[in-house]
Write a protein that holds these residues in place. Structure first.
Motif, PDB file in Angstrom:
ATOM      1  N   ASN A 267       0.832  -1.216   0.000  1.00  0.00           N
ATOM      2  CA  ASN A 267       0.000   0.000   0.000  1.00  0.00           C
ATOM      3  C   ASN A 267       0.864   1.263   0.000  1.00  0.00           C
ATOM      4  O   ASN A 267       0.544   2.248  -0.662  1.00  0.00           O
ATOM      5  CB  ASN A 267      -0.918   0.022   1.231  1.00  0.00           C
ATOM      6  N   ASP A 297       5.096   6.044   5.246  1.00  0.00           N
ATOM      7  CA  ASP A 297       5.359   6.412   3.845  1.00  0.00           C
ATOM      8  C   ASP A 297       5.201   7.914   3.645  1.00  0.00           C
ATOM      9  O   ASP A 297       4.750   8.629   4.548  1.00  0.00           O
ATOM     10  CB  ASP A 297       4.434   5.623   2.897  1.00  0.00           C
ATOM     11  N   ARG A 316     -12.694   1.382   0.068  1.00  0.00           N
ATOM     12  CA  ARG A 316     -11.672   1.958  -0.798  1.00  0.00           C
ATOM     13  C   ARG A 316     -11.977   3.433  -0.968  1.00  0.00           C
ATOM     14  O   ARG A 316     -13.132   3.818  -1.057  1.00  0.00           O
ATOM     15  CB  ARG A 316     -11.667   1.277  -2.180  1.00  0.00           C
ATOM     16  N   LEU A 330      -6.420  -4.106   4.086  1.00  0.00           N
ATOM     17  CA  LEU A 330      -6.328  -3.619   5.471  1.00  0.00           C
ATOM     18  C   LEU A 330      -7.284  -4.360   6.404  1.00  0.00           C
ATOM     19  O   LEU A 330      -7.001  -4.509   7.593  1.00  0.00           O
ATOM     20  CB  LEU A 330      -6.591  -2.111   5.530  1.00  0.00           C
TER      21      LEU A 330
HETATM   22  P1  ADP Z   1      -6.795  -1.725  -1.484  1.00  0.00           P
HETATM   23  O1  ADP Z   1      -5.340  -1.398  -1.335  1.00  0.00           O
HETATM   24  O2  ADP Z   1      -7.022  -3.020  -2.172  1.00  0.00           O
HETATM   25  O3  ADP Z   1      -7.611  -0.621  -2.024  1.00  0.00           O
HETATM   26  P2  ADP Z   1      -6.776  -1.817   1.403  1.00  0.00           P
HETATM   27  O4  ADP Z   1      -7.741  -2.469   2.325  1.00  0.00           O
HETATM   28  O5  ADP Z   1      -5.369  -2.265   1.454  1.00  0.00           O
HETATM   29  O6  ADP Z   1      -7.389  -1.996  -0.039  1.00  0.00           O
HETATM   30  O7  ADP Z   1      -6.823  -0.272   1.668  1.00  0.00           O
HETATM   31  C1  ADP Z   1      -8.069   0.393   1.777  1.00  0.00           C
HETATM   32  C2  ADP Z   1      -7.942   1.850   1.387  1.00  0.00           C
HETATM   33  O8  ADP Z   1      -7.154   2.551   2.348  1.00  0.00           O
HETATM   34  C3  ADP Z   1      -7.221   2.046   0.069  1.00  0.00           C
HETATM   35  O9  ADP Z   1      -8.092   1.926  -1.028  1.00  0.00           O
HETATM   36  C4  ADP Z   1      -6.668   3.460   0.237  1.00  0.00           C
HETATM   37  O10 ADP Z   1      -7.662   4.390  -0.084  1.00  0.00           O
HETATM   38  C5  ADP Z   1      -6.379   3.561   1.719  1.00  0.00           C
HETATM   39  N1  ADP Z   1      -4.946   3.314   2.017  1.00  0.00           N
HETATM   40  C6  ADP Z   1      -4.392   2.161   2.428  1.00  0.00           C
HETATM   41  N2  ADP Z   1      -3.064   2.299   2.637  1.00  0.00           N
HETATM   42  C7  ADP Z   1      -2.772   3.578   2.337  1.00  0.00           C
HETATM   43  C8  ADP Z   1      -1.570   4.351   2.355  1.00  0.00           C
HETATM   44  N3  ADP Z   1      -0.387   3.834   2.733  1.00  0.00           N
HETATM   45  N4  ADP Z   1      -1.649   5.646   2.003  1.00  0.00           N
HETATM   46  C9  ADP Z   1      -2.843   6.193   1.635  1.00  0.00           C
HETATM   47  N5  ADP Z   1      -4.003   5.521   1.591  1.00  0.00           N
HETATM   48  C10 ADP Z   1      -3.987   4.228   1.936  1.00  0.00           C
END
Ligand code: ADP
Length: 363
Positions: A267, A297, A316, A330
């Protein structure tokens, strides 16, 4: 010592005090009859006092408890003391109440003294709680099973769709016009997204069913594997991942900890800011009660009101055209951490970056 046969033969203040007790206080003769009792007996059991005094006490005892009760009376006849024994007594309405007893045998007085507490409600609540927990566990297991079977069984027809699309492209590609190629492209794309969803759903349901193998995981080695697996994405994004050597071991299931770190780092690479390459820092600090892991990050960041939502299934914040994904990563991370008794949170500033914190307890 002469024995008292009724409360009213006691000094007035002593008998008044005993009469106030909600517990069943009394004396039971070794001939089989109650010889002294407080008003709580009648109030609790519903039998008039004369009946309690005039009936062999063993008759009030639940038939299943009688053998244990007889053994107890034998020990009391030798002067023993017993604490916290449960023995059910019959109420006037025919039901049985659970009573928790302490007793002291007194061979010289020809009786044993007892103090009993009605714990029926407590036991009923405990049983109800137990039943509910068992029902919940069963429902959960069925749901897990359902999610697993459903996603597993979806894989096969999807493989078929994908391979026939490929065949169509290969065999008839030269006879199709541009729109047809484009439509096939959309269909292939949809099938790939569906495959990603199924794989993630399978991974999610496996976290619940997989038997945890908790051990001291070598974080340096594990991160080495994770970074190798993410190598192409890291390279493509021009990301730098800073992992200091000598990280402490983490008590966890190695496979699940690997999935957790892989999701967080993936991510951090994916949600990068458009104007700068990703800079990612992985840290781990151990104390006596556990380890704090963090993945920081310099990406796009997450708005404050979205910070809880992102850990939910399918949540998302962007469209597929902006950033691809299933919204399960997540939720999977949270499930892994919570199954291990830990916690996952995020700190973030929009446009500056995010830091995911994971607490894994030592036990
Ligand atoms: P995916 O990556 O498949 O969209 P995740 O469950 O991993 O699903 O993440 C859910 C949402 O959280 C992502 O769509 C994004 O909007 C946000 N997100 C996750 N990690 C980050 C990050 N490191 N920086 C910014 N936004 C993030």
């Amino acid at each position: 010592m002469s024995r008292l046969n009724a409360l009213h033969e006691m000094p007035a203040d002593a008998s008044r005090l005993l009469a106030m007790s909600p517990d069943l206080l009394g004396a039971c003769g070794f001939q089989g009859y109650i010889t002294l009792l407080t008003p709580a007996w009648s109030a609790t059991l519903g039998h008039p006092e004369e009946e309690l005094l005039g009936t062999p006490y063993a008759e009030f005892v639940h038939p299943e408890d009688r053998p244990a009760f007889a053994g107890l009376v034998e020990r009391l006849a030798e002067g023993a003391r017993v604490e916290d024994v449960v023995c059910r007594l019959r109420h006037a309405d025919g039901t049985y109440l659970w009573l928790l007893w302490s007793a002291q045998g007194s061979p010289e007085d020809g009786c044993f003294y007892v103090a009993g507490k009605d714990v029926t409600e407590r036991i009923r609540l405990e049983e109800e709680l137990h039943h509910r927990a068992a029902r919940l566990e069963q429902t959960n297991a069925e749901l897990q099973e359902f999610a697993y079977v459903a996603s597993h069984d979806l894989s096969e027809p999807l493989r078929m769709v994908t391979s026939y699309l490929e065949l169509l492209e290969r065999r008839y590609g030269d006879r199709l016009d541009e729109s047809a190629h484009q439509f096939i492209g959309f269909a292939v794309d949809g099938a790939a997204r569906m495959k990603a969803l199924i794989d993630d759903l399978l991974a999610y349901s496996r976290v619940g069913t997989h038997e945890l193998e908790v051990g001291d995981v070598d974080l340096d080695a594990l991160l080495g594997h994770v970074l190798r697996a993410l190598g192409p994405a890291i390279e493509e994004a021009g990301a730098e991942v800073d992992v200091p050597p000598g990280l402490p071991p983490v008590r966890c299931d190695a496979t699940q900890l690997g999935q957790l770190l892989q999701n967080l780092i993936a991510n951090a690479v994916k949600f990068r800011a458009p104007d700068r390459p990703p800079r990612i820092a992985v840290r781990a600090v151990a104390d006596a009660t556990g380890v704090d892991l963090s993945v920081a990050d310099n990406g796009i960041g997450i708005a404050p009101h979205q910070r809880d939502r992102i850990f939910k299934m399918f949540a998302r914040l962007h469209g597929q055209d902006e950033y691809g994904g299933t919204g399960i990563g997540l939720a999977l991370c949270r499930r892994i951490v919570e199954r291990r008794g830990g916690r996952i949170t995020v700190e973030s500033e929009v446009g500056v970056g995010s830091t995911f914190h994971v607490r894994i307890p030592a036990r």
